[in-house]
Motif scaffolding. Structure first.
Motif, short mmCIF file in Angstrom:
data_model
loop_
_atom_site.label_atom_id
_atom_site.label_comp_id
_atom_site.label_asym_id
_atom_site.label_seq_id
_atom_site.Cartn_x
_atom_site.Cartn_y
_atom_site.Cartn_z
N LYS A 130 -4.01 -38.58 27.71
CA LYS A 130 -2.95 -39.38 27.11
C LYS A 130 -3.33 -39.86 25.70
N ASN A 131 -4.61 -39.78 25.41
CA ASN A 131 -5.09 -40.26 24.11
C ASN A 131 -4.82 -39.27 22.97
N ALA B 96 -1.96 -37.13 21.31
CA ALA B 96 -0.51 -36.85 21.23
C ALA B 96 -0.25 -35.35 21.10
N THR B 97 -1.20 -34.62 20.52
CA THR B 97 -1.01 -33.18 20.30
C THR B 97 -1.12 -32.37 21.59
N ASP B 98 -1.49 -33.02 22.69
CA ASP B 98 -1.63 -32.27 23.95
C ASP B 98 -0.30 -31.77 24.49
N SER B 99 0.79 -32.26 23.92
CA SER B 99 2.10 -31.71 24.31
C SER B 99 2.22 -30.25 23.90
#
Length: 807
Positions: free
Chosen positions: A558-559, A561-564
C-alpha cells in the motif's frame, strides 16, 4: 429323469452342508460383485443416450496454442453456432451455453444461493430432449431475463409446478420470469442444472469476437451427414472468420501465425462420448473416464472367474468322497453322459441358489456402492429391466463353466479301481488346480499392488508441498452481496481473536475461477512478443496469508502508489518470458481486449515461487498476479482449537452486515481434497474389490488345502508313526502352497507395475513405484495364504495316525 437328477443333487448338497455353504457363499459374493459392477458400467455407458438426437449431437471443442501455452477446451467462440448454421448445410440446429456463476434467489424474506445455473440459447429444446411440464419450448428462452426451472426447483420456491409467468427475484435486483418448468434431468446427463436462464440479454453472446472462446457450443447434424467431413469443413470457418481477426490483432497472416508453432483447431466431440472421453478445461460438469469402465469390467470378470475356480477346487477336493458313488453308479449301469448331467445339475443348482443370494447381497450393498461411486443407482424392474434375464443367463453360464471340469473329472473314474480303494491315475495330477490357484492369487496380488499404489499416490498428493499453505485457511464464499461493506467486513473479521490474516479475492489456488490473457514483452501486439498466462487480481495480503514465498523482489504494498501498474509473476512465467532477471522489466496487456490496439504497461516487481493452482495432473503454468479488487470470496488464516465458535462469530457478523443473505464457507484443505474425488473413490472401490477377491481366493485355497490333506491322509499317518511332529506336518503341507503363491507373485508383479505405471502417467507430480510396494504385497499374500492353509494343515497334523492308517 431330470426330476431325479435335481432330487439327488439337492440331497447331496444337504448332506454336505458346510461344503455347500462355502461353495454357494463364494459364488454368491462373486456374482454379487459382478452384478454391482454391471450396474455401474451400464450406468456409465448410458450417459446422454436418452436424448432422441443423441447420435447426431456434437460439441464444438477448441484446441489452441498461442504465446507458449496450449489450451484444450470444451468451448468455442460466441459467433461459432450461428456461423456453422449459416455456412454449413449439414448443421441442422445449434445451441450455446455460458456459465456466469450462480446467483441468489429470494425465498420469502431470505436469499438462497443457487449454483446449478447455466445460461442457454432459445434453441435449447430443439437440441436436447428436456421435456417441459409447463411452458412453450419454442419461446421459453427467447426473451431476456426469462428462466426455465426444474420441477423440484418450482416446488421449492412456489410449492407448485404451475408457475409459468411468475417471477423470481435474482441478486436482489433483477426479476426473472419463469417461462417453463422441465422434468428433472436424468442422472445420466452431463448437464446437471436447476436453472436455464436466457442468453438473449447477454451482450457477450452477440459479439462477433472470434478470439475469445467462452461458449459451450452444441450442434445437431442432419440425417446422413458425415461428421468426419464436417471436421474438415471447420477449417473453412477458421479461414473465413478467425484468420482476419488474428491478422488485425497480431499484425500477421494466418500462414505466419501457423509457422511459429501457434495454431487454432476445432473438433467435434460426440455427445455420447463426453462423459467418458472428455476431460478438458471448461467442462459443464465433472466427467468420468473410460479407463475406470475398463478396469471395473476386468475386475468383475476376474472376481467371477475366481469364484468359478473355487467351485472347481472345492468340488475336486471332495471328489474322494464321491468316488465310490461314481463307481457304484457305473456298476449299476450308469453311463458317463448321465453322470456328467448329474454333476452339471448339481452345479446349476448351486449356481441358481448363489444367484438368488447374490441378488440379495447386491441389493444390500448397493447403497454403500453408490456412496463409493458417487451415484444414485437402484435395482428394480423399472430402473434395471435387464437384470432378471441377465441374472438367469449368468447363472446358467456360471453353472456350466464352474461345473464342467468337476463333472468330466468325476465321471471319468474307473469303477474297478474305485471300488478297490484306488482312484484313477488322473486324480493325483493337480496341474490344472494348481494353475487355477496361481491365477486366483495373481489377480488378488495384482489388486493389492494397485490399491497400495493408489493410496500411496493419494498420500503423496495430500502431503506434497504445493507452494502455498492450505491448512487453517477458512474461505467465506460468495461475498458479492457485501457490496461496499466488503472491506469493513473483512477488517471486522480480521480483528477477531483467532484470525491471523485475510485476503479478498476469488482467485484462490483451490477455486474454479480462472482467467487467461495474452501479454506482450514489447508494446507491439505481434505473436513474436506474445505470451499467454493466467492473470489474477489479488490484494496486497494474498501472498502472505496463503503462505507463498517470494523468490525475487517484493510483494504488493500500500506504500507504493505505482503498484496499481505492477505485476508479480511466478517462476513458470519467468521461464516462459526467457528472463533471467525479470525484476523491473515490463509486460504489456490490451486495455480492452484483443480487438483493441491500446495497451497498458506493467512493471514486474517480484517473482513468487511456483504454487500448484490446478490439479497435480498438470504442471504449474505461467501466472501473473495484478493488484486489484475482486469481491467474490475472502480467505482467512485462522488459529486455535475452537474453530466452530470462530465460524459462529463470523456468521453472526455476516448476518448483521447483510441480513437475509446466505452465509457459506469451506476450508481450503477440503476444497483441495475435492479435486481428487475420483481418485479417492477409485482407491476405496479398489480396496473393497481387493478384499473380496482375497476372500474368495482364500476359499479356493482352503478347498485345495482340504483336498491335499485328504489325499495325503495315509502318508501323514505313516510320517507321524515314524516320528514326525505336528510342526513337520504343517510345514510339509504349507510348503507346496507357498510355492504356488510365489509363482503367483512372479505373474502379478510385472502386470501390477505396468498397469499402475500407466495410471500414474495421468499425474504430472507422482510417486515412483518402489520395491517396498511389491515387498509388502508379497508379505501380505504369503501371510494370507499361510493363515488360510494353516487350519487344514494343523487339523491334519493333529489327526490320530491310527485313524489315518485305517482310512
Amino acid at each position: 429323469m431330470f426330476r431325479s437328477y435335481f432330487r439327488v443333487a439337492f440331497r447331496n448338497l444337504w448332506k454336505n452342508k458346510a461344503f455347500s455353504a462355502i461353495n454357494i457363499l463364494g459364488l454368491a459374493i462373486g456374482l454379487a460383485t459382478c452384478l454391482l459392477i454391471m450396474i455401474y458400467v451400464l450406468d456409465e455407458l448410458s450417459f446422454d443416450r436418452f436424448n432422441k438426437q443423441a447420435d447426431r449431437i456434437y460439441r464444438v471443442d477448441a484446441d489452441i496454442k498461442f504465446g507458449g501455452t496450449r489450451y484444450d477446451i470444451a468451448t468455442a467462440a460466441a459467433p461459432m453456432a450461428a456461423a456453422l448454421r449459416q455456412d454449413l448445410p449439414e448443421v441442422e440446429q445449434a445451441v450455446r451455453f455460458r456459465g456466469y456463476g450462480g446467483f441468489l434467489v429470494r425465498l420469502n424474506d431470505r436469499n438462497i444461493r443457487e449454483d446449478k445455473v447455466i445460461y442457454a440459447d432459445s434453441t435449447l429444446f430443439n437440441v436436447f430432449s428436456f421435456p417441459l411440464v409447463a411452458g412453450d419450448p419454442a419461446t421459453a428462452l427467447t426473451q431476456p431475463n426469462s428462466v426455465v426451472i426444474t420441477e423440484n426447483t418450482a416446488r421449492k420456491y412456489f410449492n407448485s409446478t404451475d408457475v409459468v409467468g411468475r417471477n423470481l427475484l435474482i441478486n436482489d435486483s433483477i426479476n426473472y420470469q419463469v417461462t417453463g418448468v422441465m422434468k428433472e434431468l436424468p442422472g445420466q446427463s452431463h448437464l446437471q442444472f436447476d436453472f436455464f436462464a436466457s442468453l438473449a440479454g447477454s451482450k457477450e453472446s452477440r459479439e462477433l469476437n472470434w478470439l475469445s472462446n467462452n461458449f459451450n457450443t452444441y450442434i445437431v447434424l442432419r440425417e446422413g451427414a458425415d461428421p468426419r467431413k464436417m471436421q474438415a469443413k471447420l477449417n473453412q470457418v477458421i479461414d473465413k472468420y478467425i484468420a482476419p481477426q488474428i491478422g488485425s490483432a497480431m499484425n500477421t497472416s494466418m500462414e505466419d501465425f501457423l509457422k511459429t508453432g501457434n495454431y487454432i483447431r476445432y473438433s467435434l466431440m460426440p455427445l455420447t462420448d463426453i462423459h467418458l472421453h472428455s476431460n478438458k478445461k471448461a467442462e459443464l460438469g465433472p466427467n468420468s473416464a473410460i479407463q475406470y469402465v475398463y478396469i471395473f469390467s476386468a475386475i468383475a470378470m476376474f472376481i467371477l472367474l475366481i469364484a468359478c475356480v473355487n467351485f472347481m477346487n472345492l468340488s475336486t477336493a471332495r471328489s474322494a468322497n464321491r468316488a465310490k458313488e461314481v463307481g457304484i453308479r457305473k456298476v449299476l449301469g450308469s453311463i458317463r453322459p448321465q453322470l456328467i448331467v448329474q454333476f452339471i445339475t448339481e452345479s446349476m443348482l448351486i449356481s441358481f441358489v448363489a444367484m438368488i443370494l447374490a441378488l440379495g447381497i447386491a441389493w444390500l450393498l448397493l447403497p454403500y456402492f453408490n456412496e463409493l461411486a458417487g451415484k444414485e443407482m437402484s435395482i428394480g424392474l423399472s430402473s434395471t429391466p435387464w437384470l432378471a434375464p441377465a441374472s438367469l443367463i449368468i447363472a446358467v453360464l456360471v453353472g456350466l463353466l464352474a461345473g464342467s471340469y468337476p463333472a468330466f473329472f468325476l465321471s471319468a473314474f474307473r469303477p474297478v479301481l474305485v471300488l478297490k480303494g484306488a482312484i484313477a491315475n488322473g486324480f493325483r495330477t493337480g496341474l490344472l488346480r494348481n494353475s487355477l490357484v496361481v491365477f486366483q492369487f495373481s489377480i488378488s496380488i495384482f489388486l493389492i499392488v494397485g490399491t497400495m499404489v493408489i493410496y500411496k499416490q493419494l498420500g503423496y498428493i495430500r502431503n506434497k508441498q504445493l507452494g502455498f499453505n492450505r491448512s487453517q485457511v477458512l474461505i467465506v464464499q460468495n461475498t458479492e452481496p457485501l457490496g461496499s461493506h466488503a472491506r469493513s467486513f473483512k477488517q471486522e473479521l480480521l480483528a477477531m481473536n483467532g484470525v491471523e490474516g485475510a485476503t479478498m479475492t476469488s482467485y484462490l489456488p483451490t477455486s474454479a475461477l480462472r482467467n487467461d490473457d495474452p501479454l506482450f514483452l514489447k508494446p507491439v501486439p505481434d505473436q513474436e512478443n506474445a505470451i499467454t498466462m493466467q492473470t489474477w487480481f489479488v490484494d496486497d495480503q494474498y501472498i502472505p496469508v496463503l503462505g507463498m514465498k517470494m523468490l525475487k523482489g517484493r510483494n504488493f504494498s500500500k506504500n507504493f502508489a505505482t503498484d496499481s501498474q505492477a505485476v508479480v509473476i511466478n517462476e513458470a512465467a519467468a521461464r516462459l518470458m526467457g528472463l533471467k532477471d525479470p525484476l523491473n522489466q515490463k509486460i504489456y496487456e490490451f486495455r480492452n481486449g484483443m480487438q483493441s490496439k491500446e495497451m497498458d504497461a506493467y512493471h514486474i516487481i517480484g517473482v513468487v515461487k511456483d504454487f500448484n493452482f490446478s490439479s497435480l495432473r498438470e504442471q504449474v503454468t505461467p501466472l501473473a498476479l495484478f493488484l486489484g479488487e475482486n469481491r467474490g470470496s475472502m480467505a482467512f488464516r485462522i488459529r486455535g482449537n475452537n474453530i466452530p465458535q470462530l465460524v459462529a462469530q463470523m456468521e453472526e457478523k455476516w448476518k448483521v452486515t447483510v441480513p437475509n443473505q446466505p452465509f457459506s464457507y469451506s476450508f481450503m484443505d477440503d476444497d483441495f481434497n475435492a479435486l481428487y474425488k475420483s481418485e479417492n473413490r477409485m482407491g476405496k472401490i479398489s480396496l473393497s474389490f481387493s478384499v473380496l477377491a482375497i476372500f474368495i481366493a482364500c476359499l479356493g485355497l482352503f478347498g485345495l488345502a482340504a483336498y491335499a490333506a485328504e489325499q495325503r491322509t495315509r502318508e501323514i499317518g505313516i510320517r507321524k508313526v515314524l516320528g514326525a511332529t505336528a510342526t513337520n506336518i504343517v510345514h510339509l503341507l504349507s510348503r507346496d502352497f507357498l510355492k504356488l503363491v510365489m509363482v503367483a507373485i512372479l505373474f502379478a508383479f510385472p502386470a501390477g507395475w505396468w498397469a499402475m505405471h500407466r495410471w500414474l502417467q495421468d499425474f504430472a507430480y507422482r510417486i515412483t513405484i518402489g520395491w517396498q510396494v511389491f515387498g509388502l504385497a508379497a508379505l501380505m499374500a504369503v501371510v494370507i495364504a499361510l493363515l488360510t492353509v494353516s487350519f487344514q494343515a494343523i487339523r491334519a497334523a493333529l489327526t490320530d495316525p491310527v485313524k489315518s492308517l485305517r482310512s
